[in-house]
Design an enzyme around this catalytic site. Structure first.
Site, mmCIF file in Angstrom:
data_model
loop_
_atom_site.group_PDB
_atom_site.id
_atom_site.type_symbol
_atom_site.label_atom_id
_atom_site.label_comp_id
_atom_site.label_asym_id
_atom_site.label_seq_id
_atom_site.Cartn_x
_atom_site.Cartn_y
_atom_site.Cartn_z
ATOM 1 N N SER A 114 -1.612 64.520 4.394
ATOM 2 C CA SER A 114 -1.363 63.203 3.817
ATOM 3 C C SER A 114 -2.691 62.490 3.602
ATOM 4 C CB SER A 114 -0.441 62.417 4.749
ATOM 5 O OG SER A 114 -0.220 61.119 4.261
ATOM 6 N N LYS A 132 5.433 59.668 11.152
ATOM 7 C CA LYS A 132 6.745 60.338 11.067
ATOM 8 C C LYS A 132 7.622 59.730 9.970
ATOM 9 C CE LYS A 132 7.206 59.227 15.393
ATOM 10 N NZ LYS A 132 5.841 58.821 15.774
ATOM 11 N N ALA A 168 10.206 52.168 18.529
ATOM 12 C CA ALA A 168 9.628 52.878 17.393
ATOM 13 C C ALA A 168 9.393 51.929 16.225
ATOM 14 C CB ALA A 168 10.566 53.998 16.952
ATOM 15 N N GLY A 169 8.363 52.228 15.444
ATOM 16 C CA GLY A 169 8.125 51.519 14.187
ATOM 17 C C GLY A 169 7.675 52.550 13.180
ATOM 18 N N HIS A 170 8.547 52.912 12.252
ATOM 19 C CA HIS A 170 8.257 53.978 11.291
ATOM 20 C C HIS A 170 8.041 53.356 9.908
ATOM 21 C CE1 HIS A 170 10.309 57.221 14.003
ATOM 22 N NE2 HIS A 170 9.346 56.561 14.608
ATOM 23 N N ARG A 226 24.109 55.977 35.390
ATOM 24 C CA ARG A 226 25.538 55.984 35.080
ATOM 25 C C ARG A 226 26.175 54.596 35.126
ATOM 26 N NH1 ARG A 226 26.206 60.596 39.368
ATOM 27 N NH2 ARG A 226 24.751 59.134 40.291
ATOM 28 N N GLN A 255 8.297 58.114 18.844
ATOM 29 C CA GLN A 255 7.170 58.244 19.777
ATOM 30 C C GLN A 255 6.445 59.587 19.533
ATOM 31 O OE1 GLN A 255 10.417 57.036 21.532
ATOM 32 N NE2 GLN A 255 9.651 55.265 20.473
ATOM 33 N N THR A 283 7.108 56.849 27.531
ATOM 34 C CA THR A 283 8.359 56.165 27.267
ATOM 35 C C THR A 283 9.432 56.839 28.126
ATOM 36 O OG1 THR A 283 9.803 55.277 25.548
ATOM 37 C CG2 THR A 283 9.030 57.561 25.233
ATOM 38 N N GLY A 338 -2.889 59.131 2.161
ATOM 39 C CA GLY A 338 -2.682 57.705 1.903
ATOM 40 C C GLY A 338 -1.282 57.342 2.348
ATOM 41 N N GLY A 391 2.276 44.866 16.583
ATOM 42 C CA GLY A 391 1.052 44.329 15.993
ATOM 43 C C GLY A 391 -0.187 44.506 16.866
ATOM 44 N N ARG A 392 -0.031 45.148 18.033
ATOM 45 C CA ARG A 392 -1.179 45.317 18.933
ATOM 46 C C ARG A 392 -2.200 46.273 18.315
ATOM 47 N NH1 ARG A 392 1.627 47.430 24.315
ATOM 48 N NH2 ARG A 392 2.936 48.432 22.758
ATOM 49 N N ASP A 412 3.089 57.069 16.338
ATOM 50 C CA ASP A 412 2.483 56.500 15.131
ATOM 51 C C ASP A 412 1.706 57.521 14.301
ATOM 52 O OD1 ASP A 412 3.511 54.074 15.986
ATOM 53 O OD2 ASP A 412 1.691 53.563 17.091
ATOM 54 N N ARG A 443 -4.379 49.412 17.985
ATOM 55 C CA ARG A 443 -4.250 50.731 18.601
ATOM 56 C C ARG A 443 -5.614 51.209 19.075
ATOM 57 N NH1 ARG A 443 -0.771 52.761 13.459
ATOM 58 N NH2 ARG A 443 1.254 51.928 14.060
HETATM 59 P P1 GDP Z 1 5.265 56.568 12.762
HETATM 60 O O1 GDP Z 1 5.650 55.679 13.887
HETATM 61 O O2 GDP Z 1 4.935 57.953 13.217
HETATM 62 O O3 GDP Z 1 6.269 56.576 11.642
HETATM 63 O O4 GDP Z 1 3.905 55.965 12.174
HETATM 64 P P2 GDP Z 1 3.611 54.397 11.882
HETATM 65 O O5 GDP Z 1 4.357 53.989 10.687
HETATM 66 O O6 GDP Z 1 3.778 53.601 13.114
HETATM 67 O O7 GDP Z 1 2.050 54.442 11.627
HETATM 68 C C1 GDP Z 1 1.497 55.158 10.598
HETATM 69 C C2 GDP Z 1 0.700 54.188 9.706
HETATM 70 O O8 GDP Z 1 -0.150 54.927 8.868
HETATM 71 C C3 GDP Z 1 1.565 53.378 8.789
HETATM 72 O O9 GDP Z 1 0.945 52.135 8.568
HETATM 73 C C4 GDP Z 1 1.596 54.200 7.505
HETATM 74 O O10 GDP Z 1 1.856 53.426 6.347
HETATM 75 C C5 GDP Z 1 0.189 54.719 7.493
HETATM 76 N N1 GDP Z 1 -0.002 56.051 6.886
HETATM 77 C C6 GDP Z 1 0.834 57.120 6.888
HETATM 78 N N2 GDP Z 1 0.241 58.189 6.322
HETATM 79 C C7 GDP Z 1 -0.998 57.788 5.952
HETATM 80 C C8 GDP Z 1 -2.094 58.445 5.338
HETATM 81 O O11 GDP Z 1 -2.095 59.625 5.049
HETATM 82 N N3 GDP Z 1 -3.222 57.684 5.120
HETATM 83 C C9 GDP Z 1 -3.301 56.375 5.455
HETATM 84 N N4 GDP Z 1 -4.435 55.736 5.214
HETATM 85 N N5 GDP Z 1 -2.270 55.733 6.043
HETATM 86 C C10 GDP Z 1 -1.141 56.433 6.300
HETATM 87 P P1 IMO Z 2 6.744 55.450 17.079
HETATM 88 O O1 IMO Z 2 8.106 56.073 16.942
HETATM 89 C C1 IMO Z 2 3.436 54.365 19.690
HETATM 90 C C2 IMO Z 2 4.408 53.295 23.823
HETATM 91 C C3 IMO Z 2 4.195 51.856 24.227
HETATM 92 C C4 IMO Z 2 3.893 52.025 25.697
HETATM 93 C C5 IMO Z 2 4.812 53.168 26.097
HETATM 94 C C6 IMO Z 2 6.130 52.737 26.699
HETATM 95 O O2 IMO Z 2 6.506 54.319 16.145
HETATM 96 O O3 IMO Z 2 5.669 56.473 17.065
HETATM 97 P P2 IMO Z 2 8.335 51.571 25.819
HETATM 98 O O4 IMO Z 2 8.542 50.407 24.917
HETATM 99 O O5 IMO Z 2 8.929 52.843 25.335
HETATM 100 O O6 IMO Z 2 8.732 51.257 27.233
HETATM 101 O O7 IMO Z 2 6.745 51.778 25.852
HETATM 102 O O8 IMO Z 2 5.063 53.909 24.916
HETATM 103 N N1 IMO Z 2 5.270 53.473 22.636
HETATM 104 C C7 IMO Z 2 4.821 53.819 21.418
HETATM 105 N N2 IMO Z 2 3.556 54.007 20.971
HETATM 106 N N3 IMO Z 2 4.473 54.582 18.861
HETATM 107 C C8 IMO Z 2 5.743 54.419 19.296
HETATM 108 O O9 IMO Z 2 6.810 54.746 18.539
HETATM 109 C C9 IMO Z 2 5.964 53.999 20.621
HETATM 110 N N4 IMO Z 2 7.052 53.713 21.362
HETATM 111 C C10 IMO Z 2 6.617 53.424 22.585
HETATM 112 O O10 IMO Z 2 3.120 51.285 23.524
HETATM 113 O O11 IMO Z 2 2.566 52.467 25.877
HETATM 114 MG MG MG Z 3 5.113 53.822 14.738
#
Ligand code: GDP
Ligand code: IMO
Ligand code: MG
Length: 421
Positions: free
Chosen positions: A410, A17, A40-42, A144, A223, A238, A412, A301-302, A14, A304
Protein backbone atom coordinates in the site's frame (compact mmCIF):
# COMPACT_ATOMS: atom_id res chain seq x y z
CA UNK A 1 -17.22 -26.10 0.59
CA UNK A 2 -15.29 -22.82 0.93
CA UNK A 3 -12.78 -21.92 3.59
CA UNK A 4 -12.83 -18.64 5.46
CA UNK A 5 -9.98 -16.24 4.60
CA UNK A 6 -8.56 -13.98 7.26
CA UNK A 7 -7.15 -10.44 7.40
CA UNK A 8 -5.44 -9.48 10.63
CA UNK A 9 -2.80 -7.14 12.06
CA UNK A 10 0.65 -8.50 12.93
CA UNK A 11 1.95 -5.60 15.02
CA UNK A 12 0.37 -3.46 17.75
CA UNK A 13 -2.76 -2.51 15.78
CA UNK A 14 -3.48 0.26 13.25
CA UNK A 15 -1.64 -1.58 10.49
CA UNK A 16 -4.30 -0.60 7.92
CA UNK A 17 -6.78 -3.47 8.28
CA UNK A 18 -9.77 -1.27 7.41
CA UNK A 19 -8.28 -0.17 4.10
CA UNK A 20 -7.25 -3.71 3.12
CA UNK A 21 -10.67 -5.18 3.93
CA UNK A 22 -12.37 -2.41 1.94
CA UNK A 23 -10.06 -3.14 -1.02
CA UNK A 24 -10.59 -6.93 -0.84
CA UNK A 25 -14.36 -6.91 -0.24
CA UNK A 26 -15.30 -7.10 -3.95
CA UNK A 27 -13.73 -10.61 -3.92
CA UNK A 28 -15.94 -11.69 -1.01
CA UNK A 29 -19.63 -11.72 -0.23
CA UNK A 30 -19.44 -11.76 3.56
CA UNK A 31 -17.14 -9.79 5.89
CA UNK A 32 -17.15 -10.83 9.55
CA UNK A 33 -15.50 -9.19 12.56
CA UNK A 34 -14.41 -11.85 15.07
CA UNK A 35 -13.16 -10.02 18.17
CA UNK A 36 -12.52 -6.67 19.81
CA UNK A 37 -15.01 -3.85 19.93
CA UNK A 38 -15.09 -0.06 19.78
CA UNK A 39 -11.45 0.08 20.90
CA UNK A 40 -10.78 -0.52 17.18
CA UNK A 41 -10.64 2.33 14.68
CA UNK A 42 -10.47 1.16 11.07
CA UNK A 43 -10.01 3.94 8.50
CA UNK A 44 -11.27 3.80 4.92
CA UNK A 45 -10.62 6.48 2.31
CA UNK A 46 -12.49 6.67 -1.00
CA UNK A 47 -14.18 9.32 -3.19
CA UNK A 48 -12.07 11.91 -1.40
CA UNK A 49 -13.72 11.10 1.94
CA UNK A 50 -12.51 9.33 5.05
CA UNK A 51 -14.47 7.06 7.41
CA UNK A 52 -13.52 5.46 10.68
CA UNK A 53 -15.31 2.24 11.63
CA UNK A 54 -15.24 0.85 15.16
CA UNK A 55 -17.57 -2.12 15.33
CA UNK A 56 -19.04 -2.45 11.83
CA UNK A 57 -16.99 -4.62 9.42
CA UNK A 58 -15.04 -2.67 6.80
CA UNK A 59 -16.95 -4.22 3.88
CA UNK A 60 -20.03 -2.13 4.65
CA UNK A 61 -19.57 0.46 1.88
CA UNK A 62 -19.33 -2.13 -0.88
CA UNK A 63 -22.49 -2.97 -2.80
CA UNK A 64 -24.12 -6.34 -2.06
CA UNK A 65 -21.79 -7.13 0.84
CA UNK A 66 -23.08 -8.86 3.97
CA UNK A 67 -21.38 -7.67 7.17
CA UNK A 68 -21.46 -9.80 10.29
CA UNK A 69 -20.54 -8.73 13.82
CA UNK A 70 -19.48 -12.07 15.27
CA UNK A 71 -19.96 -13.60 18.71
CA UNK A 72 -16.38 -12.74 19.73
CA UNK A 73 -17.05 -8.99 19.43
CA UNK A 74 -18.14 -6.77 22.33
CA UNK A 75 -20.69 -4.08 21.46
CA UNK A 76 -21.45 -0.67 22.90
CA UNK A 77 -24.91 0.12 21.44
CA UNK A 78 -24.31 3.89 21.69
CA UNK A 79 -21.10 3.77 19.68
CA UNK A 80 -22.53 1.25 17.22
CA UNK A 81 -25.66 3.32 16.53
CA UNK A 82 -23.61 6.53 16.10
CA UNK A 83 -21.46 4.66 13.64
CA UNK A 84 -24.45 3.27 11.76
CA UNK A 85 -25.98 6.75 11.45
CA UNK A 86 -22.74 8.11 9.98
CA UNK A 87 -22.51 5.20 7.50
CA UNK A 88 -26.13 5.60 6.45
CA UNK A 89 -25.59 9.29 5.65
CA UNK A 90 -23.15 8.17 3.00
CA UNK A 91 -24.42 4.75 1.97
CA UNK A 92 -28.18 4.81 2.66
CA UNK A 93 -30.06 2.26 4.74
CA UNK A 94 -27.84 -0.66 5.83
CA UNK A 95 -30.47 -2.64 7.77
CA UNK A 96 -30.20 -5.55 5.34
CA UNK A 97 -26.41 -5.47 5.11
CA UNK A 98 -25.54 -5.80 8.78
CA UNK A 99 -26.11 -8.93 10.87
CA UNK A 100 -25.30 -9.14 14.57
CA UNK A 101 -24.54 -12.28 16.54
CA UNK A 102 -26.91 -12.98 19.42
CA UNK A 103 -23.86 -14.23 21.31
CA UNK A 104 -21.89 -10.97 21.09
CA UNK A 105 -21.52 -9.39 24.53
CA UNK A 106 -22.85 -5.96 25.50
CA UNK A 107 -20.66 -3.20 26.91
CA UNK A 108 -22.72 -1.55 29.66
CA UNK A 109 -22.21 2.08 30.73
CA UNK A 110 -20.84 0.73 34.01
CA UNK A 111 -18.25 -1.36 32.13
CA UNK A 112 -16.87 1.91 30.77
CA UNK A 113 -16.72 3.36 34.27
CA UNK A 114 -14.96 0.26 35.60
CA UNK A 115 -12.39 0.57 32.81
CA UNK A 116 -11.77 4.23 33.68
CA UNK A 117 -11.66 3.58 37.44
CA UNK A 118 -9.24 0.68 37.03
CA UNK A 119 -6.92 2.69 34.77
CA UNK A 120 -6.99 5.70 37.12
CA UNK A 121 -6.13 3.44 40.06
CA UNK A 122 -3.16 1.98 38.21
CA UNK A 123 -1.55 5.42 37.90
CA UNK A 124 1.79 5.21 36.13
CA UNK A 125 1.42 1.51 35.36
CA UNK A 126 -1.83 2.05 33.43
CA UNK A 127 -2.40 -0.01 30.27
CA UNK A 128 -3.29 3.03 28.19
CA UNK A 129 -6.71 1.52 27.46
CA UNK A 130 -9.03 3.24 25.00
CA UNK A 131 -11.47 3.37 27.96
CA UNK A 132 -14.29 1.83 25.95
CA UNK A 133 -15.03 -0.80 28.59
CA UNK A 134 -13.34 -3.63 26.71
CA UNK A 135 -11.47 -5.27 29.61
CA UNK A 136 -14.39 -5.27 32.09
CA UNK A 137 -16.79 -6.62 29.43
CA UNK A 138 -14.53 -9.55 28.53
CA UNK A 139 -14.02 -10.11 32.29
CA UNK A 140 -17.78 -10.48 32.69
CA UNK A 141 -17.84 -12.79 29.68
CA UNK A 142 -15.24 -15.19 31.11
CA UNK A 143 -16.67 -14.68 34.60
CA UNK A 144 -20.05 -15.79 33.20
CA UNK A 145 -21.88 -12.64 34.20
CA UNK A 146 -22.21 -10.94 30.84
CA UNK A 147 -25.24 -9.76 28.90
CA UNK A 148 -25.49 -10.59 25.24
CA UNK A 149 -27.23 -9.14 22.19
CA UNK A 150 -29.74 -12.03 22.30
CA UNK A 151 -30.74 -10.98 25.83
CA UNK A 152 -32.09 -7.69 24.44
CA UNK A 153 -35.10 -9.66 23.19
CA UNK A 154 -35.88 -11.18 26.59
CA UNK A 155 -38.81 -9.75 28.60
CA UNK A 156 -36.43 -10.06 31.56
CA UNK A 157 -33.82 -7.80 29.98
CA UNK A 158 -34.23 -4.81 32.31
CA UNK A 159 -33.96 -7.04 35.36
CA UNK A 160 -30.83 -8.66 34.01
CA UNK A 161 -29.38 -5.24 33.21
CA UNK A 162 -30.13 -3.87 36.66
CA UNK A 163 -28.67 -6.89 38.42
CA UNK A 164 -25.39 -6.57 36.54
CA UNK A 165 -25.37 -2.80 36.99
CA UNK A 166 -25.79 -3.21 40.77
CA UNK A 167 -22.86 -5.61 40.83
CA UNK A 168 -20.76 -3.05 38.96
CA UNK A 169 -21.80 -0.21 41.27
CA UNK A 170 -20.59 -2.33 44.19
CA UNK A 171 -17.26 -2.82 42.45
CA UNK A 172 -17.00 0.89 41.62
CA UNK A 173 -17.49 1.79 45.28
CA UNK A 174 -14.13 0.11 45.96
CA UNK A 175 -12.41 2.83 43.90
CA UNK A 176 -11.83 6.46 44.71
CA UNK A 177 -13.48 7.49 41.44
CA UNK A 178 -16.17 10.05 40.61
CA UNK A 179 -18.61 9.28 37.82
CA UNK A 180 -22.12 9.91 36.55
CA UNK A 181 -23.66 7.50 34.06
CA UNK A 182 -27.15 9.05 33.95
CA UNK A 183 -26.84 10.66 30.53
CA UNK A 184 -24.92 7.80 28.92
CA UNK A 185 -27.35 5.26 30.31
CA UNK A 186 -30.28 7.13 28.72
CA UNK A 187 -28.51 7.15 25.37
CA UNK A 188 -27.66 3.48 25.85
CA UNK A 189 -31.30 2.50 26.41
CA UNK A 190 -32.35 4.45 23.29
CA UNK A 191 -29.57 2.88 21.24
CA UNK A 192 -30.60 -0.60 22.35
CA UNK A 193 -34.11 0.03 21.01
CA UNK A 194 -32.74 1.44 17.73
CA UNK A 195 -30.51 -1.60 17.31
CA UNK A 196 -33.54 -3.89 17.22
CA UNK A 197 -34.21 -3.04 13.57
CA UNK A 198 -31.18 -5.20 12.73
CA UNK A 199 -31.27 -8.98 12.52
CA UNK A 200 -29.82 -10.73 15.57
CA UNK A 201 -28.59 -14.11 14.34
CA UNK A 202 -26.88 -17.34 15.27
CA UNK A 203 -23.85 -16.15 13.32
CA UNK A 204 -21.99 -19.46 13.67
CA UNK A 205 -24.80 -21.23 11.78
CA UNK A 206 -25.08 -18.49 9.17
CA UNK A 207 -21.35 -18.36 8.46
CA UNK A 208 -20.94 -22.13 8.27
CA UNK A 209 -23.92 -22.23 5.89
CA UNK A 210 -22.35 -19.59 3.65
CA UNK A 211 -19.14 -21.65 3.54
CA UNK A 212 -21.08 -24.83 2.80
CA UNK A 213 -22.79 -22.98 -0.07
CA UNK A 214 -19.39 -21.95 -1.48
CA UNK A 215 -19.90 -18.28 -0.63
CA UNK A 216 -16.57 -16.48 -0.02
CA UNK A 217 -16.23 -15.16 3.53
CA UNK A 218 -13.51 -12.88 4.90
CA UNK A 219 -12.77 -12.56 8.63
CA UNK A 220 -11.61 -9.11 9.75
CA UNK A 221 -9.41 -8.82 12.82
CA UNK A 222 -9.09 -5.89 15.17
CA UNK A 223 -6.03 -4.75 17.12
CA UNK A 224 -2.87 -6.73 16.34
CA UNK A 225 -1.02 -9.90 17.29
CA UNK A 226 1.27 -8.13 19.76
CA UNK A 227 -1.86 -6.99 21.65
CA UNK A 228 -3.18 -10.57 21.90
CA UNK A 229 -4.28 -11.49 25.43
CA UNK A 230 -2.11 -14.66 25.42
CA UNK A 231 0.87 -13.87 23.21
CA UNK A 232 1.07 -10.07 23.26
CA UNK A 233 3.15 -7.95 25.61
CA UNK A 234 1.00 -8.81 28.65
CA UNK A 235 -0.40 -7.02 30.66
CA UNK A 236 -0.14 -4.23 28.06
CA UNK A 237 -2.55 -5.95 25.70
CA UNK A 238 -6.23 -5.98 24.89
CA UNK A 239 -8.60 -8.60 26.33
CA UNK A 240 -9.25 -10.84 23.32
CA UNK A 241 -7.43 -13.28 21.04
CA UNK A 242 -6.47 -11.12 18.10
CA UNK A 243 -4.83 -13.98 16.20
CA UNK A 244 -6.13 -16.57 13.72
CA UNK A 245 -7.20 -18.77 16.64
CA UNK A 246 -9.66 -16.00 17.53
CA UNK A 247 -11.44 -16.54 14.20
CA UNK A 248 -12.44 -20.03 15.34
CA UNK A 249 -13.82 -18.96 18.71
CA UNK A 250 -15.06 -15.55 17.56
CA UNK A 251 -17.09 -16.84 14.62
CA UNK A 252 -17.61 -20.53 15.33
CA UNK A 253 -15.52 -21.77 12.41
CA UNK A 254 -13.44 -24.94 12.83
CA UNK A 255 -9.64 -24.68 12.44
CA UNK A 256 -9.67 -26.89 9.33
CA UNK A 257 -12.08 -24.43 7.69
CA UNK A 258 -9.56 -21.57 7.81
CA UNK A 259 -8.12 -20.74 4.38
CA UNK A 260 -5.73 -17.93 3.48
CA UNK A 261 -4.33 -15.91 6.37
CA UNK A 262 -3.33 -12.43 5.21
CA UNK A 263 -1.11 -10.73 7.77
CA UNK A 264 -0.80 -6.94 7.62
CA UNK A 265 2.19 -4.91 8.79
CA UNK A 266 3.36 -1.34 8.37
CA UNK A 267 6.72 -0.81 6.65
CA UNK A 268 7.75 0.52 10.08
CA UNK A 269 6.11 0.11 13.47
CA UNK A 270 3.72 1.97 15.78
CA UNK A 271 2.06 1.45 19.11
CA UNK A 272 -0.56 3.46 21.11
CA UNK A 273 -0.79 3.12 24.85
CA UNK A 274 1.78 1.73 27.28
CA UNK A 275 3.98 -1.33 27.12
CA UNK A 276 7.12 -2.79 25.53
CA UNK A 277 8.10 -1.61 22.05
CA UNK A 278 11.71 -2.67 21.39
CA UNK A 279 12.29 -0.61 18.23
CA UNK A 280 10.64 2.58 19.48
CA UNK A 281 12.46 5.78 18.43
CA UNK A 282 12.62 8.71 20.81
CA UNK A 283 14.52 10.94 18.41
CA UNK A 284 13.79 13.08 15.36
CA UNK A 285 13.38 10.03 13.14
CA UNK A 286 10.49 8.88 15.36
CA UNK A 287 8.98 12.37 15.10
CA UNK A 288 9.31 12.25 11.31
CA UNK A 289 7.55 8.90 11.09
CA UNK A 290 4.70 10.26 13.23
CA UNK A 291 4.43 13.46 11.19
CA UNK A 292 4.64 11.91 7.72
CA UNK A 293 2.55 8.86 8.64
CA UNK A 294 -0.09 10.99 10.49
CA UNK A 295 0.33 8.59 13.36
CA UNK A 296 -2.46 9.70 15.66
CA UNK A 297 -5.06 7.23 16.97
CA UNK A 298 -8.23 6.78 14.87
CA UNK A 299 -10.28 6.12 18.03
CA UNK A 300 -8.67 8.32 20.70
CA UNK A 301 -6.57 10.82 18.71
CA UNK A 302 -3.54 9.98 20.89
CA UNK A 303 -0.11 10.30 19.22
CA UNK A 304 1.18 6.86 18.28
CA UNK A 305 4.66 5.81 19.36
CA UNK A 306 6.80 5.16 16.26
CA UNK A 307 9.86 3.06 15.43
CA UNK A 308 11.53 0.84 12.85
CA UNK A 309 10.10 -2.44 11.63
CA UNK A 310 10.69 -5.25 14.12
CA UNK A 311 11.30 -8.51 12.24
CA UNK A 312 11.68 -10.50 15.45
CA UNK A 313 8.15 -9.62 16.53
CA UNK A 314 6.89 -9.97 12.95
CA UNK A 315 8.27 -13.51 12.59
CA UNK A 316 6.69 -14.45 15.93
CA UNK A 317 3.31 -13.17 14.69
CA UNK A 318 3.69 -14.91 11.31
CA UNK A 319 4.38 -18.21 13.06
CA UNK A 320 1.44 -18.12 15.43
CA UNK A 321 -1.09 -16.87 12.91
CA UNK A 322 -0.07 -19.31 10.19
CA UNK A 323 0.24 -16.34 7.84
CA UNK A 324 0.17 -17.45 4.21
CA UNK A 325 0.72 -14.03 2.68
CA UNK A 326 1.91 -10.66 3.87
CA UNK A 327 0.54 -7.19 3.16
CA UNK A 328 2.87 -4.21 3.65
CA UNK A 329 1.24 -0.85 4.36
CA UNK A 330 2.42 2.75 4.35
CA UNK A 331 5.54 2.14 2.26
CA UNK A 332 5.11 5.76 1.05
CA UNK A 333 5.80 7.06 4.56
CA UNK A 334 9.43 5.97 4.13
CA UNK A 335 9.78 7.90 0.82
CA UNK A 336 12.24 10.49 2.05
CA UNK A 337 14.36 8.51 4.49
CA UNK A 338 18.01 8.17 3.38
CA UNK A 339 18.47 5.06 5.52
CA UNK A 340 15.87 2.55 6.67
CA UNK A 341 16.51 0.22 9.58
CA UNK A 342 14.96 -3.07 10.48
CA UNK A 343 15.49 -5.08 13.70
CA UNK A 344 16.75 -8.59 12.92
CA UNK A 345 17.49 -9.70 16.50
CA UNK A 346 17.55 -8.44 20.09
CA UNK A 347 20.35 -8.19 22.60
CA UNK A 348 19.35 -9.12 26.12
CA UNK A 349 22.00 -9.04 28.87
CA UNK A 350 24.80 -9.21 26.28
CA UNK A 351 23.22 -12.25 24.56
CA UNK A 352 21.85 -12.18 21.02
CA UNK A 353 18.26 -13.43 20.88
CA UNK A 354 16.43 -14.04 17.62
CA UNK A 355 13.00 -14.93 19.01
CA UNK A 356 10.36 -12.83 20.79
CA UNK A 357 11.03 -13.44 24.50
CA UNK A 358 8.82 -13.40 27.60
CA UNK A 359 10.83 -10.38 28.77
CA UNK A 360 10.31 -7.79 26.05
CA UNK A 361 10.66 -4.64 28.14
CA UNK A 362 13.43 -2.12 28.61
CA UNK A 363 16.26 -4.66 28.83
CA UNK A 364 15.86 -5.44 25.13
CA UNK A 365 18.18 -3.69 22.64
CA UNK A 366 17.36 -4.23 18.97
CA UNK A 367 20.09 -5.32 16.54
CA UNK A 368 19.51 -3.44 13.28
CA UNK A 369 20.21 -4.13 9.64
CA UNK A 370 20.37 -0.98 7.51
CA UNK A 371 18.96 -0.51 4.06
CA UNK A 372 19.48 2.46 1.73
CA UNK A 373 16.17 4.35 1.32
CA UNK A 374 14.57 4.89 -2.10
CA UNK A 375 14.42 8.63 -1.55
CA UNK A 376 11.66 9.26 -4.11
CA UNK A 377 7.87 9.44 -4.26
CA UNK A 378 6.20 6.05 -4.85
CA UNK A 379 2.58 7.13 -4.26
CA UNK A 380 1.62 6.96 -7.93
CA UNK A 381 3.23 3.56 -8.60
CA UNK A 382 0.61 0.90 -9.52
CA UNK A 383 2.85 -1.88 -10.80
CA UNK A 384 5.42 -3.71 -8.68
CA UNK A 385 7.95 -3.61 -11.53
CA UNK A 386 7.98 0.20 -11.31
CA UNK A 387 9.14 0.31 -7.69
CA UNK A 388 12.69 1.52 -7.03
CA UNK A 389 15.19 -1.31 -6.53
CA UNK A 390 15.82 -0.25 -2.89
CA UNK A 391 12.17 -0.91 -2.03
CA UNK A 392 12.23 -4.26 -3.84
CA UNK A 393 15.34 -5.23 -1.84
CA UNK A 394 13.63 -4.27 1.43
CA UNK A 395 10.59 -6.38 0.47
CA UNK A 396 12.74 -9.36 -0.64
CA UNK A 397 14.60 -9.35 2.66
CA UNK A 398 11.32 -9.42 4.61
CA UNK A 399 10.06 -12.29 2.43
CA UNK A 400 13.28 -14.24 2.91
CA UNK A 401 13.29 -13.78 6.70
CA UNK A 402 9.59 -14.54 7.24
CA UNK A 403 9.25 -17.21 4.56
CA UNK A 404 6.08 -15.47 3.34
CA UNK A 405 5.39 -13.65 0.08
CA UNK A 406 4.46 -9.95 0.28
CA UNK A 407 1.40 -9.99 -1.99
CA UNK A 408 0.07 -6.47 -1.50
CA UNK A 409 1.86 -3.16 -0.96
CA UNK A 410 0.00 0.00 0.00
CA UNK A 411 1.36 3.41 -0.99
CA UNK A 412 -1.29 5.82 0.31
CA UNK A 413 -4.52 5.91 2.34
CA UNK A 414 -6.93 5.85 -0.62
CA UNK A 415 -8.58 2.66 -1.85
CA UNK A 416 -6.80 3.12 -5.18
CA UNK A 417 -3.30 3.55 -3.76
CA UNK A 418 -2.41 -0.12 -3.68
CA UNK A 419 -0.37 -2.66 -5.65
CA UNK A 420 -1.55 -6.27 -5.77
CA UNK A 421 1.19 -8.53 -7.14
P1 GDP B 1 -6.49 -0.22 11.22
O1 GDP B 1 -6.92 -0.01 12.62
O2 GDP B 1 -5.57 -1.39 11.08
O3 GDP B 1 -7.63 -0.29 10.25
O4 GDP B 1 -5.62 1.07 10.83
P2 GDP B 1 -6.00 2.61 11.16
O5 GDP B 1 -7.09 3.02 10.27
O6 GDP B 1 -6.18 2.80 12.61
O7 GDP B 1 -4.64 3.33 10.81
C1 GDP B 1 -4.10 3.30 9.55
C2 GDP B 1 -3.94 4.75 9.06
O8 GDP B 1 -3.08 4.77 7.95
C3 GDP B 1 -5.22 5.36 8.59
O9 GDP B 1 -5.18 6.75 8.83
C4 GDP B 1 -5.23 5.08 7.09
O10 GDP B 1 -6.01 6.00 6.35
C5 GDP B 1 -3.77 5.26 6.79
N1 GDP B 1 -3.23 4.42 5.70
C6 GDP B 1 -3.58 3.16 5.33
N2 GDP B 1 -2.77 2.70 4.36
C7 GDP B 1 -1.89 3.69 4.10
C8 GDP B 1 -0.79 3.81 3.21
O11 GDP B 1 -0.41 2.92 2.49
N3 GDP B 1 -0.11 5.01 3.24
C9 GDP B 1 -0.45 6.03 4.06
N4 GDP B 1 0.28 7.14 4.01
N5 GDP B 1 -1.49 5.94 4.91
C10 GDP B 1 -2.19 4.78 4.94
P1 IMO C 1 -7.29 -1.33 15.71
O1 IMO C 1 -8.31 -2.40 15.43
C1 IMO C 1 -4.14 0.14 18.33
C2 IMO C 1 -4.50 -0.74 22.60
C3 IMO C 1 -4.76 0.43 23.52
C4 IMO C 1 -4.10 -0.06 24.79
C5 IMO C 1 -4.42 -1.55 24.77
C6 IMO C 1 -5.63 -1.95 25.57
O2 IMO C 1 -7.70 0.03 15.28
O3 IMO C 1 -5.94 -1.73 15.23
P2 IMO C 1 -8.25 -1.63 25.35
O4 IMO C 1 -9.07 -0.45 24.99
O5 IMO C 1 -8.41 -2.80 24.45
O6 IMO C 1 -8.41 -2.01 26.80
O7 IMO C 1 -6.73 -1.13 25.20
O8 IMO C 1 -4.62 -1.89 23.41
N1 IMO C 1 -5.48 -0.87 21.50
C7 IMO C 1 -5.21 -0.56 20.22
N2 IMO C 1 -4.10 -0.03 19.65
N3 IMO C 1 -5.17 -0.21 17.55
C8 IMO C 1 -6.28 -0.77 18.09
O9 IMO C 1 -7.29 -1.25 17.33
C9 IMO C 1 -6.35 -0.94 19.48
N4 IMO C 1 -7.27 -1.42 20.34
C10 IMO C 1 -6.72 -1.39 21.55
O10 IMO C 1 -4.16 1.61 23.04
O11 IMO C 1 -2.70 0.08 24.70
MG1 MG D 1 -6.94 1.51 14.10
Amino acid sequence: MKKIDVVLGLQWGDEGKGKVVDVLTPDYKVIARFQGGPNAGHSLVFDGEGFVLHTVPSGIFREDSVNVIGNGVVIDPVILMDEIRAIEQKAGDITDKLLISKRAHLILPTHRMLDAASEAAKGKSKIGSTLKGIGPTYMDKTGRNGLRIGDLLSPEFLNLYNALKQKHLGMLSQYDFQYDITEYEQKWMHAVEDLKRFRFIESELVINQYLADDVPVLAEGAQGSMLDIDFGTYPFVTSSNTMTAGVCTGLGVAPNRVGKVMGIFKAYCTRVGSGPFPTELFDETGEELRRIGHEFGATTGRPRRCGWLDLVALKYAVMMNGVSELIMMKADVLNCFKTIKLAVAYEIGGQRVDYFPFESGEQVTPVYKEFPGWDCDICSVRDYADFPQQLKDYVSFIEQETGCPVKIISVGPDRKEIIIR
